[in-house]
Design a protein around this motif. Structure first.
Motif, PDB file in Angstrom:
ATOM      1  N   CYS A   1       0.823  -1.211   0.000  1.00 33.27           N
ATOM      2  CA  CYS A   1       0.000   0.000   0.000  1.00 33.27           C
ATOM      3  C   CYS A   1       0.856   1.260   0.000  1.00 33.27           C
ATOM      4  O   CYS A   1       0.615   2.196  -0.776  1.00 33.27           O
ATOM      5  CB  CYS A   1      -0.931  -0.025   1.209  1.00 33.27           C
ATOM      6  SG  CYS A   1      -1.973   1.440   1.390  1.00 33.27           S
ATOM      7  N   LEU A   2       1.865   1.316   0.865  1.00 31.40           N
ATOM      8  CA  LEU A   2       2.731   2.503   0.937  1.00 31.40           C
ATOM      9  C   LEU A   2       3.427   2.758  -0.397  1.00 31.40           C
ATOM     10  O   LEU A   2       3.561   3.912  -0.843  1.00 31.40           O
ATOM     11  CB  LEU A   2       3.766   2.320   2.048  1.00 31.40           C
ATOM     12  CG  LEU A   2       3.223   2.252   3.478  1.00 31.40           C
ATOM     13  CD1 LEU A   2       4.352   1.934   4.450  1.00 31.40           C
ATOM     14  CD2 LEU A   2       2.518   3.546   3.879  1.00 31.40           C
ATOM     15  N   GLN A   3       3.870   1.694  -1.055  1.00 31.53           N
ATOM     16  CA  GLN A   3       4.535   1.842  -2.348  1.00 31.53           C
ATOM     17  C   GLN A   3       3.551   2.249  -3.435  1.00 31.53           C
ATOM     18  O   GLN A   3       3.858   3.106  -4.286  1.00 31.53           O
ATOM     19  CB  GLN A   3       5.229   0.531  -2.714  1.00 31.53           C
ATOM     20  CG  GLN A   3       6.384   0.194  -1.777  1.00 31.53           C
ATOM     21  CD  GLN A   3       6.864  -1.227  -1.955  1.00 31.53           C
ATOM     22  OE1 GLN A   3       7.658  -1.514  -2.842  1.00 31.53           O
ATOM     23  NE2 GLN A   3       6.365  -2.138  -1.107  1.00 31.53           N
ATOM     24  N   HIS A   4       2.379   1.640  -3.425  1.00 26.27           N
ATOM     25  CA  HIS A   4       1.342   1.940  -4.413  1.00 26.27           C
ATOM     26  C   HIS A   4       0.945   3.417  -4.343  1.00 26.27           C
ATOM     27  O   HIS A   4       0.859   4.100  -5.377  1.00 26.27           O
ATOM     28  CB  HIS A   4       0.141   1.038  -4.131  1.00 26.27           C
ATOM     29  CG  HIS A   4      -1.039   1.244  -5.029  1.00 26.27           C
ATOM     30  ND1 HIS A   4      -1.412   0.349  -6.006  1.00 26.27           N
ATOM     31  CD2 HIS A   4      -1.971   2.245  -5.076  1.00 26.27           C
ATOM     32  CE1 HIS A   4      -2.493   0.783  -6.622  1.00 26.27           C
ATOM     33  NE2 HIS A   4      -2.854   1.938  -6.066  1.00 26.27           N
ATOM     34  N   GLU A   5       0.699   3.918  -3.128  1.00 25.47           N
ATOM     35  CA  GLU A   5       0.261   5.310  -2.984  1.00 25.47           C
ATOM     36  C   GLU A   5       1.388   6.294  -3.307  1.00 25.47           C
ATOM     37  O   GLU A   5       1.144   7.354  -3.904  1.00 25.47           O
ATOM     38  CB  GLU A   5      -0.291   5.553  -1.580  1.00 25.47           C
ATOM     39  CG  GLU A   5      -1.455   4.667  -1.180  1.00 25.47           C
ATOM     40  CD  GLU A   5      -2.622   4.696  -2.147  1.00 25.47           C
ATOM     41  OE1 GLU A   5      -2.809   5.708  -2.861  1.00 25.47           O
ATOM     42  OE2 GLU A   5      -3.347   3.685  -2.217  1.00 25.47           O
ATOM     43  N   THR A   6       2.618   5.956  -2.940  1.00 27.66           N
ATOM     44  CA  THR A   6       3.742   6.827  -3.310  1.00 27.66           C
ATOM     45  C   THR A   6       3.899   6.874  -4.822  1.00 27.66           C
ATOM     46  O   THR A   6       4.190   7.940  -5.397  1.00 27.66           O
ATOM     47  CB  THR A   6       5.038   6.354  -2.634  1.00 27.66           C
ATOM     48  OG1 THR A   6       4.850   6.339  -1.216  1.00 27.66           O
ATOM     49  CG2 THR A   6       6.200   7.294  -2.954  1.00 27.66           C
ATOM     50  N   ASP A   7       3.706   5.748  -5.482  1.00 24.21           N
ATOM     51  CA  ASP A   7       3.716   5.727  -6.951  1.00 24.21           C
ATOM     52  C   ASP A   7       2.724   6.738  -7.513  1.00 24.21           C
ATOM     53  O   ASP A   7       3.024   7.460  -8.477  1.00 24.21           O
ATOM     54  CB  ASP A   7       3.347   4.326  -7.461  1.00 24.21           C
ATOM     55  CG  ASP A   7       4.546   3.442  -7.736  1.00 24.21           C
ATOM     56  OD1 ASP A   7       5.696   3.890  -7.518  1.00 24.21           O
ATOM     57  OD2 ASP A   7       4.337   2.292  -8.177  1.00 24.21           O
TER      58      ASP A   7
ATOM     59  N   GLY B   1       2.929  10.115 -10.367  1.00 23.92           N
ATOM     60  CA  GLY B   1       2.220  10.023 -11.644  1.00 23.92           C
ATOM     61  C   GLY B   1       2.198   8.629 -12.229  1.00 23.92           C
ATOM     62  O   GLY B   1       1.986   8.474 -13.437  1.00 23.92           O
ATOM     63  N   ARG B   2       2.395   7.602 -11.381  1.00 22.66           N
ATOM     64  CA  ARG B   2       2.417   6.219 -11.859  1.00 22.66           C
ATOM     65  C   ARG B   2       1.259   5.435 -11.256  1.00 22.66           C
ATOM     66  O   ARG B   2       0.957   5.581 -10.061  1.00 22.66           O
ATOM     67  CB  ARG B   2       3.721   5.519 -11.482  1.00 22.66           C
ATOM     68  CG  ARG B   2       4.941   6.045 -12.198  1.00 22.66           C
ATOM     69  CD  ARG B   2       6.113   5.091 -11.995  1.00 22.66           C
ATOM     70  NE  ARG B   2       6.501   4.985 -10.602  1.00 22.66           N
ATOM     71  CZ  ARG B   2       7.465   5.707 -10.029  1.00 22.66           C
ATOM     72  NH1 ARG B   2       8.141   6.585 -10.743  1.00 22.66           N
ATOM     73  NH2 ARG B   2       7.757   5.548  -8.751  1.00 22.66           N
ATOM     74  N   LEU B   3       0.641   4.588 -12.060  1.00 25.39           N
ATOM     75  CA  LEU B   3      -0.360   3.638 -11.599  1.00 25.39           C
ATOM     76  C   LEU B   3       0.235   2.243 -11.676  1.00 25.39           C
ATOM     77  O   LEU B   3       1.239   2.020 -12.350  1.00 25.39           O
ATOM     78  CB  LEU B   3      -1.629   3.707 -12.452  1.00 25.39           C
ATOM     79  CG  LEU B   3      -2.600   4.870 -12.159  1.00 25.39           C
ATOM     80  CD1 LEU B   3      -2.029   6.182 -12.683  1.00 25.39           C
ATOM     81  CD2 LEU B   3      -3.963   4.599 -12.781  1.00 25.39           C
ATOM     82  N   TYR B   4      -0.426   1.296 -11.004  1.00 25.40           N
ATOM     83  CA  TYR B   4       0.098  -0.074 -11.067  1.00 25.40           C
ATOM     84  C   TYR B   4       0.103  -0.589 -12.502  1.00 25.40           C
ATOM     85  O   TYR B   4       0.918  -1.435 -12.875  1.00 25.40           O
ATOM     86  CB  TYR B   4      -0.675  -1.009 -10.132  1.00 25.40           C
ATOM     87  CG  TYR B   4      -1.950  -1.589 -10.681  1.00 25.40           C
ATOM     88  CD1 TYR B   4      -1.929  -2.788 -11.400  1.00 25.40           C
ATOM     89  CD2 TYR B   4      -3.179  -0.975 -10.472  1.00 25.40           C
ATOM     90  CE1 TYR B   4      -3.100  -3.347 -11.897  1.00 25.40           C
ATOM     91  CE2 TYR B   4      -4.341  -1.529 -10.956  1.00 25.40           C
ATOM     92  CZ  TYR B   4      -4.315  -2.695 -11.677  1.00 25.40           C
ATOM     93  OH  TYR B   4      -5.462  -3.238 -12.166  1.00 25.40           O
ATOM     94  N   LEU B   5      -0.789  -0.058 -13.344  1.00 30.06           N
ATOM     95  CA  LEU B   5      -0.809  -0.440 -14.761  1.00 30.06           C
ATOM     96  C   LEU B   5       0.531  -0.173 -15.439  1.00 30.06           C
ATOM     97  O   LEU B   5       0.927  -0.898 -16.356  1.00 30.06           O
ATOM     98  CB  LEU B   5      -1.900   0.341 -15.504  1.00 30.06           C
ATOM     99  CG  LEU B   5      -3.349   0.096 -15.089  1.00 30.06           C
ATOM    100  CD1 LEU B   5      -4.267   1.037 -15.867  1.00 30.06           C
ATOM    101  CD2 LEU B   5      -3.754  -1.345 -15.316  1.00 30.06           C
ATOM    102  N   ASP B   6       1.229   0.874 -14.993  1.00 27.73           N
ATOM    103  CA  ASP B   6       2.505   1.231 -15.610  1.00 27.73           C
ATOM    104  C   ASP B   6       3.600   0.230 -15.283  1.00 27.73           C
ATOM    105  O   ASP B   6       4.675   0.271 -15.895  1.00 27.73           O
ATOM    106  CB  ASP B   6       2.926   2.635 -15.155  1.00 27.73           C
ATOM    107  CG  ASP B   6       1.917   3.696 -15.551  1.00 27.73           C
ATOM    108  OD1 ASP B   6       1.409   3.616 -16.689  1.00 27.73           O
ATOM    109  OD2 ASP B   6       1.619   4.582 -14.735  1.00 27.73           O
ATOM    110  N   ARG B   7       3.358  -0.649 -14.337  1.00 30.38           N
ATOM    111  CA  ARG B   7       4.329  -1.687 -13.978  1.00 30.38           C
ATOM    112  C   ARG B   7       4.028  -3.024 -14.681  1.00 30.38           C
ATOM    113  O   ARG B   7       4.710  -4.011 -14.419  1.00 30.38           O
ATOM    114  CB  ARG B   7       4.355  -1.882 -12.453  1.00 30.38           C
ATOM    115  CG  ARG B   7       4.862  -0.646 -11.701  1.00 30.38           C
ATOM    116  CD  ARG B   7       4.974  -0.885 -10.221  1.00 30.38           C
ATOM    117  NE  ARG B   7       5.565   0.253  -9.535  1.00 30.38           N
ATOM    118  CZ  ARG B   7       6.863   0.456  -9.368  1.00 30.38           C
ATOM    119  NH1 ARG B   7       7.728  -0.445  -9.833  1.00 30.38           N
ATOM    120  NH2 ARG B   7       7.309   1.524  -8.741  1.00 30.38           N
TER     121      ARG B   7
END
Length: 220
Positions: free
Chosen positions: A170-176, A180-186
């Motif tokens: 969660c902490l990494q996801h929200e910092t992303d 300007g990054r979403l999990y889709l970008d990974r």
């Protein structure tokens, strides 16, 4: 970030802003005070560029934003929510999440920066991940099982928050989000396209469920 836990939450204590507390209400006080806002979706410009630093602390406006983010996160049954997900271009996110060990974590942080982990602590965990701004689909995203984030609270007091397992994710996801990054970008291109197609089918039902929940909470 969406909440991966279904059904009753386990009981393993509560940490508010990283500090253990003896008890805490099921509905966080901020969510009770706040108003539910519209959640931005993938493709909106505010989600795809780095957010501005928070430079003014202790203001009524910043407190209202935190309250509204908690209310919006609650209505959407989320685990965490970044400011740009309610259309605000600021480096700020909130969380209300129960980790793998049954500990509930509640808090907010402004201007978060993730620590660089030593090589020996960068053990990647492959788990399904969803996002309130990508309504519907989940996809497997590898992330370290440990995260340490440093920043301040809404009044400017320094914060250091450590998370493991699902809370680290969660902490990494929200910092992303704030970069300007979403999990889709990974994801690989084909996997991203698959997720977007799934979102196109499921989004209306997800939005209707959120609206019904907001109304049920008296926030609609």
């Amino acid at each position: 970030m969406t909440d991966a836990f279904d059904g009753p939450r386990p009981s393993g204590g509560v940490r508010v802003q990283g500090v253990p507390v003896a008890s805490y209400p099921r509905r966080v006080p901020e969510a009770v005070r706040g108003e539910v806002r519209r959640i931005t979706v993938v493709g909106e410009e505010v989600l795809h560029r780095p957010c501005r630093e928070v430079t003014t602390f202790g203001t009524p406006g910043l407190s209202r934003l935190v309250d509204d983010m908690f209310a919006t996160n609650e209505a959407a049954e989320g685990a965490g929510l970044a400011a740009n997900q309610v259309g605000e271009d600021l480096r700020l996110f909130v969380w209300d999440i129960t980790d793998d060990w049954g500990v509930r974590h509640v808090g907010h942080i402004a201007n978060p920066v993730l620590d660089e982990l030593p090589a020996g602590q960068r053990h990647l965990i492959d788990e399904a991940e969803g996002c309130l701004s990508v309504p519907g689909p989940y996809r497997t995203v590898p992330r370290p099982g440990l995260a340490v984030v440093r920043g301040t609270d809404k009044d400017g007091a320094p914060l250091v928050i450590e998370g493991r397992g699902y809370f680290a994710r969660c902490l990494q996801h929200e910092t992303d989000h704030l970069e300007g990054r979403l999990y889709l970008d990974r994801l690989a291109r084909r996997e991203r396209q698959s997720a977007l197609r799934e979102m196109a089918v499921s989004a209306d039902a997800v939005h209707a469920r959120r609206a019904a929940r907001a109304a049920g909470l008296g926030r609609g």
